[in-house]
Design an enzyme around this catalytic site. Structure first.
Site, PDB file in Angstrom:
ATOM      1  CG  ASP A 114      35.973   6.889  73.858  1.00 23.95           C
ATOM      2  OD1 ASP A 114      36.707   5.988  73.414  1.00 23.95           O
ATOM      3  OD2 ASP A 114      35.251   7.595  73.138  1.00 23.95           O
ATOM      4  CG  ASP A 171      41.451   8.620  65.869  1.00 25.71           C
ATOM      5  OD1 ASP A 171      40.585   7.739  65.952  1.00 25.71           O
ATOM      6  OD2 ASP A 171      42.188   8.944  66.831  1.00 25.71           O
TER       7      ASP A 171
END
Length: 251
Positions: free
Chosen positions: A11, A130
């Protein structure tokens, strides 16, 4: 039989690798290019680079960073974050990415998936979802887990695959960063009912969790971040462990 893939995820925020818990409490984890090259050397099968602030800051994933990654990394890698057009994807693939990941933009405009699949082929298009378990089901969240939708994860995954997504990257927000194991139920549901590979993400804490997600949830790949970044698990040891447990991995 296809080999199961191990995929470190990086990330990226402001050019650095970061990691949080349940999508919050972000802390620094190092230089993404150095980490990516190290993981490639250690036997990672693929890498995923996600610009976690791109969508919220309305900023495009840095093509310069992708060019630098491509120069130092010799395994396939996927890039995501703020991708919302054919042009965005074109730039990233030309810069050296092998696949791209779309999330919020595809949910808001599902036709984008059709367009990208037509233009670049399904094998390039990873749909990232997600999802959070609440009120008895798994629901889709957008904008880096900030915005709830009324749509169930399985329904959206199925629609996206019908539209041409070639792979699903499924992140459980409930499990993310907890190190308590992957979300086996929703991963299994997608793996068993969709005809594309499913990458499980969120919750890896020990080597047995990888066996669980491959054997019990039938995931095609397992993605993890902090356990690799902070050297809690080394990829060669993980692959040896999986091999000894009868999981088909590539050395």
């Amino acid at each position: 039989m296809l080999t199961k893939r191990i995929i470190p995820c990086l990330d990226i925020k402001d050019g650095r690798t970061v990691k949080g818990i349940n999508f919050e409490n972000i802390r620094d984890a190092g230089d993404p290019i150095e980490l990516g090259a190290l993981y490639a050397e250690q036997g990672a099968d693929e890498l995923v680079f996600l610009d976690i602030t791109a969508t919220n800051e309305r900023r495009k994933t840095l093509s310069e960073l992708v060019t630098r990654i491509a120069r130092h990394v010799n395994i396939p890698f996927t890039v995501g974050g703020g991708i919302s057009s054919v042009e965005d994807v074109n730039v990233l693939l030309q810069s050296g990415a092998d696949k791209i990941s779309v999330n919020t933009s595809a949910f808001k405009d599902p036709g984008l998936v059709d367009k990208l699949a037509r233009e670049f082929g399904s094998q390039c298009i990873v749909l990232a979802i997600d999802t959070r378990f609440e009120e008895g089901d798994w629901y889709v969240y957008l904008n880096g887990g900030r915005v709830k939708t009324p749509v169930k994860a399985f329904d959206w995954a199925k629609e996206a695959v019908d539209r041409g997504a070639g792979e699903i990257l499924l992140t459980s927000m409930n499990n993310d960063g907890t190190k308590q194991g992957f979300a086996l139920d929703i991963t299994a549901q997608l793996s068993q009912h969709l005809n594309v590979p499913v990458i499980a993400s969120g919750g890896a804490g020990n080597m047995a969790h990888f066996v669980d997600v491959f054997e019990n949830a039938q995931a095609d790949a397992a993605l993890a971040a902090s356990i690799f970044h902070y050297k809690e698990i080394e990829i060669p040891a993980l692959k040896t462990f999986l091999y000894e447990k009868g999981v088909n991995v590539r050395f």
